[in-house]
Write a protein that holds these residues in place. Structure first.
Motif, PDB file in Angstrom:
ATOM      1  N   PHE A 226      31.056  11.795   6.654  1.00 48.66           N
ATOM      2  CA  PHE A 226      31.119  11.162   5.331  1.00 48.66           C
ATOM      3  C   PHE A 226      32.324  11.703   4.560  1.00 48.66           C
ATOM      4  O   PHE A 226      32.976  10.972   3.821  1.00 48.66           O
ATOM      5  N   GLU A 227      32.645  12.974   4.774  1.00 47.81           N
ATOM      6  CA  GLU A 227      33.798  13.564   4.092  1.00 47.81           C
ATOM      7  C   GLU A 227      35.089  12.834   4.488  1.00 47.81           C
ATOM      8  O   GLU A 227      35.965  12.605   3.652  1.00 47.81           O
ATOM      9  N   GLU A 228      35.218  12.497   5.787  1.00 51.86           N
ATOM     10  CA  GLU A 228      36.430  11.775   6.224  1.00 51.86           C
ATOM     11  C   GLU A 228      36.513  10.402   5.552  1.00 51.86           C
ATOM     12  O   GLU A 228      37.601   9.930   5.212  1.00 51.86           O
ATOM     13  N   VAL A 229      35.341   9.769   5.375  1.00 54.22           N
ATOM     14  CA  VAL A 229      35.330   8.444   4.743  1.00 54.22           C
ATOM     15  C   VAL A 229      35.652   8.549   3.245  1.00 54.22           C
ATOM     16  O   VAL A 229      36.341   7.694   2.685  1.00 54.22           O
ATOM     17  N   MET A 230      35.189   9.612   2.613  1.00 55.85           N
ATOM     18  CA  MET A 230      35.594   9.842   1.208  1.00 55.85           C
ATOM     19  C   MET A 230      37.121   9.911   1.140  1.00 55.85           C
ATOM     20  O   MET A 230      37.754   9.278   0.291  1.00 55.85           O
ATOM     21  N   HIS A 231      37.686  10.709   2.038  1.00 59.16           N
ATOM     22  CA  HIS A 231      39.139  10.883   2.054  1.00 59.16           C
ATOM     23  C   HIS A 231      39.828   9.538   2.284  1.00 59.16           C
ATOM     24  O   HIS A 231      40.807   9.185   1.618  1.00 59.16           O
ATOM     25  N   LEU A 232      39.285   8.764   3.243  1.00 63.09           N
ATOM     26  CA  LEU A 232      39.870   7.462   3.558  1.00 63.09           C
ATOM     27  C   LEU A 232      39.879   6.551   2.321  1.00 63.09           C
ATOM     28  O   LEU A 232      40.891   5.930   2.000  1.00 63.09           O
ATOM     29  N   LEU A 233      38.746   6.472   1.644  1.00 66.12           N
ATOM     30  CA  LEU A 233      38.645   5.531   0.520  1.00 66.12           C
ATOM     31  C   LEU A 233      39.433   6.012  -0.707  1.00 66.12           C
ATOM     32  O   LEU A 233      39.945   5.194  -1.469  1.00 66.12           O
ATOM     33  N   TRP A 234      39.554   7.312  -0.896  1.00 70.80           N
ATOM     34  CA  TRP A 234      40.284   7.799  -2.076  1.00 70.80           C
ATOM     35  C   TRP A 234      41.789   7.916  -1.833  1.00 70.80           C
ATOM     36  O   TRP A 234      42.581   7.632  -2.719  1.00 70.80           O
ATOM     37  N   PHE A 235      42.169   8.368  -0.611  1.00 68.69           N
ATOM     38  CA  PHE A 235      43.601   8.575  -0.339  1.00 68.69           C
ATOM     39  C   PHE A 235      44.211   7.446   0.484  1.00 68.69           C
ATOM     40  O   PHE A 235      45.429   7.398   0.646  1.00 68.69           O
ATOM     41  N   GLY A 236      43.371   6.586   1.072  1.00 69.45           N
ATOM     42  CA  GLY A 236      43.880   5.450   1.824  1.00 69.45           C
ATOM     43  C   GLY A 236      44.159   5.747   3.284  1.00 69.45           C
ATOM     44  O   GLY A 236      44.582   4.862   4.019  1.00 69.45           O
ATOM     45  N   HIS A 237      43.944   6.982   3.741  1.00 72.58           N
ATOM     46  CA  HIS A 237      44.117   7.283   5.166  1.00 72.58           C
ATOM     47  C   HIS A 237      43.104   8.335   5.601  1.00 72.58           C
ATOM     48  O   HIS A 237      42.623   9.131   4.772  1.00 72.58           O
ATOM     49  N   LEU A 238      42.798   8.321   6.899  1.00 72.94           N
ATOM     50  CA  LEU A 238      41.891   9.339   7.443  1.00 72.94           C
ATOM     51  C   LEU A 238      42.608  10.681   7.455  1.00 72.94           C
ATOM     52  O   LEU A 238      43.811  10.749   7.736  1.00 72.94           O
ATOM     53  N   PRO A 239      41.907  11.760   7.144  1.00 72.46           N
ATOM     54  CA  PRO A 239      42.570  13.069   7.071  1.00 72.46           C
ATOM     55  C   PRO A 239      42.874  13.638   8.458  1.00 72.46           C
ATOM     56  O   PRO A 239      42.158  13.356   9.420  1.00 72.46           O
ATOM     57  N   ASN A 240      43.934  14.452   8.551  1.00 74.14           N
ATOM     58  CA  ASN A 240      44.116  15.258   9.765  1.00 74.14           C
ATOM     59  C   ASN A 240      43.292  16.546   9.594  1.00 74.14           C
ATOM     60  O   ASN A 240      42.610  16.737   8.564  1.00 74.14           O
ATOM     61  N   HIS A 241      43.343  17.433  10.574  1.00 74.69           N
ATOM     62  CA  HIS A 241      42.509  18.649  10.543  1.00 74.69           C
ATOM     63  C   HIS A 241      42.689  19.450   9.258  1.00 74.69           C
ATOM     64  O   HIS A 241      41.721  19.838   8.606  1.00 74.69           O
ATOM     65  N   LYS A 242      43.976  19.697   8.940  1.00 76.56           N
ATOM     66  CA  LYS A 242      44.274  20.543   7.773  1.00 76.56           C
ATOM     67  C   LYS A 242      43.793  19.861   6.479  1.00 76.56           C
ATOM     68  O   LYS A 242      43.162  20.490   5.619  1.00 76.56           O
TER      69      LYS A 242
END
Ligand code: COA
Length: 380
Positions: free
Chosen positions: A54-70
């Protein structure tokens, strides 16, 4: 005889409810009702539900891209840092009667928190700060209403697992964490649904992010939007066992009742979220799944037979209810848990709205009189 002014827009052929009206452009999610597809920022919901947190999806929807590890580890640290409850908000929750609906408690806590915490224009930092606190508010209220003290979050647990821990005091089983995580991913955004539209309208007035979220919680609460999933559970509980299903469903349809968890305004095929939730329900509670699957199969066959051509398929609510019950939630926590997911979509839409803002201010087609003769109070 009443007349309307020539400035009034002509009354267009409409089914009402703004059906078919495009109210915004968005790069966040795309709902394809005929194909049965749901996409977030370019990714199919099936990949996201199976392979992301769910954290990756939060990042996707707020920043527009899936996060890398860092990016993901920094993002998770930022979320964990926001898991704090101001004493004033805790006091507000303590003061609410135990009979308060959890959705009302959530709306009240978010509003109280916003009053002391939010200043300035909507930002990703604010979206993250409020999203991080939804599980805290809900779980604290849930424990208080049962006479239990709220618990402190555990920093090693992700959003889904920490919520279950805060409710129960137990670190949940992996199947429960996986199931709830997939649920949160699947419900995070869904085009221009009523609560998201509400959030965008409030944001378009340049009000603060919390005012927009509180309004959206109000819209989600209604039974025509997020307020009905526990009815699926009521239906399954009333059926009770596999042998009762056929007569129960026949009887319900014979009395003109709707079968809960079937049919959708937009999807004219299976809701793509139902497929994922079905599998998660099976993993979380293999025994309970047997009855749910049996009821689903019978209901689909009966609807096909008795409502031919209506294209009634399993919707998101059916297995949402089965899954949320399987991971240990009671019925009145279903809608606020939906809010815990959808707040990510609301805030993403609020940010998108304020980025290219124009006040959302539609018109009404006035159908009342315009030429009544005015009488002063003494003559009426
Ligand atoms: C979701 C829902 C409100 C969509 O409604 P809608 O697009 O306005 O569809 P309509 O109300 O026009 O229904 C069309 C026809 O299908 C029937 N129908 C729709 N959903 C039905 C259901 N779940 N059970 C039985 N019949 C149903 C209606 O009775 C109607 O039949 P008719 O043509 O003989 O009058 C509707 O399918 C429903 O009430 N479902 C049950 C509640 C539910 O699961 N809600 C969660 C939605 S995510």
């Amino acid at each position: 005889m009443s007349t309307t002014t020539s400035e009034t827009p002509s009354h267009k052929e409409s089914k009402g409810g703004l059906e078919g009206i495009v109210a915004a452009t968005t790069a966040l999610s795309k709902v394809e009702g005929t194909a049965g597809r749901l996409i977030y920022c370019g990714y199919t919901i099936h990949d996201l539900a199976r392979k992301t947190s769910f954290e990756e999806v939060m990042h996707l929807l707020w920043f527009g891209h899936l996060p890398n590890h860092k990016e993901l580890s920094d993002f998770k640290l930022a979320l964990v840092a926001e898991r704090t409850m101001p004493p004033m908000v805790m006091q507000v929750l303590r003061d609410l009667p135990a009979s308060t609906e959890p959705m009302d408690a959530l709306r009240t806590a978010v509003s109280a928190w916003g009053a002391i915490s939010i200043k300035g224009h909507p930002s990703i930092e604010q979206a993250l700060a409020v999203t991080a606190r939804f599980p805290l508010f809900l779980a604290a209220f849930h424990r208080l209403r049962r006479g239990q003290e709220p618990l402190e979050s555990r920093s090693e647990l992700d959003h889904a697992a920490n919520y279950l821990y805060l409710l129960t005091g137990q670190v949940p089983k992996d199947e429960y964490i996986k199931g709830l995580n997939a649920y949160l991913v699947l419900l995070a955004d869904h085009g221009m649904n009523a609560s998201t539209f509400t959030a965008r309208v409030v944001a378009s007035t340049e009000a603060d992010i919390v005012s927009a979220i509180v309004a959206a919680i109000g819209a989600l609460k209604g039974p025509l939007h997020g307020g009905a999933p526990s009815k699926v559970l009521d239906m399954l509980n009333a059926i009770g066992m596999v042998d009762n299903a056929d007569s129960w469903l026949h009887n319900a349809l014979a009395h003109g009742e709707r079968l809960m968890g079937f049919g959708h305004r937009v999807y004219k095929t299976e809701d793509p979220r139902a497929e994922e939730l079905r599998e998660m329900s099976r993993l979380a509670d293999p025994q309970g799944f047997v009855l749910a699957r049996h009821v689903e199969e019978l209901a689909l066959a009966l609807l096909e037979e008795q409502k031919p051509g209506r294209r009634l398929y399993t919707n998101v609510e059916f297995y949402s209810a089965v899954l949320l019950a399987a991971v240990g939630l009671i019925g009145d926590l279903f809608t606020p848990t939906f809010a815990m997911s959808r707040v990510v979509g609301w805030t993403a839409h609020i940010l998108e709205q304020v980025h290219h803002n124009r006040l959302i201010r539609p018109e009404a087609d006035y159908i009342g009189p315009t030429d009544l003769h005015f009488l002063p109070l003494s003559e009426r």
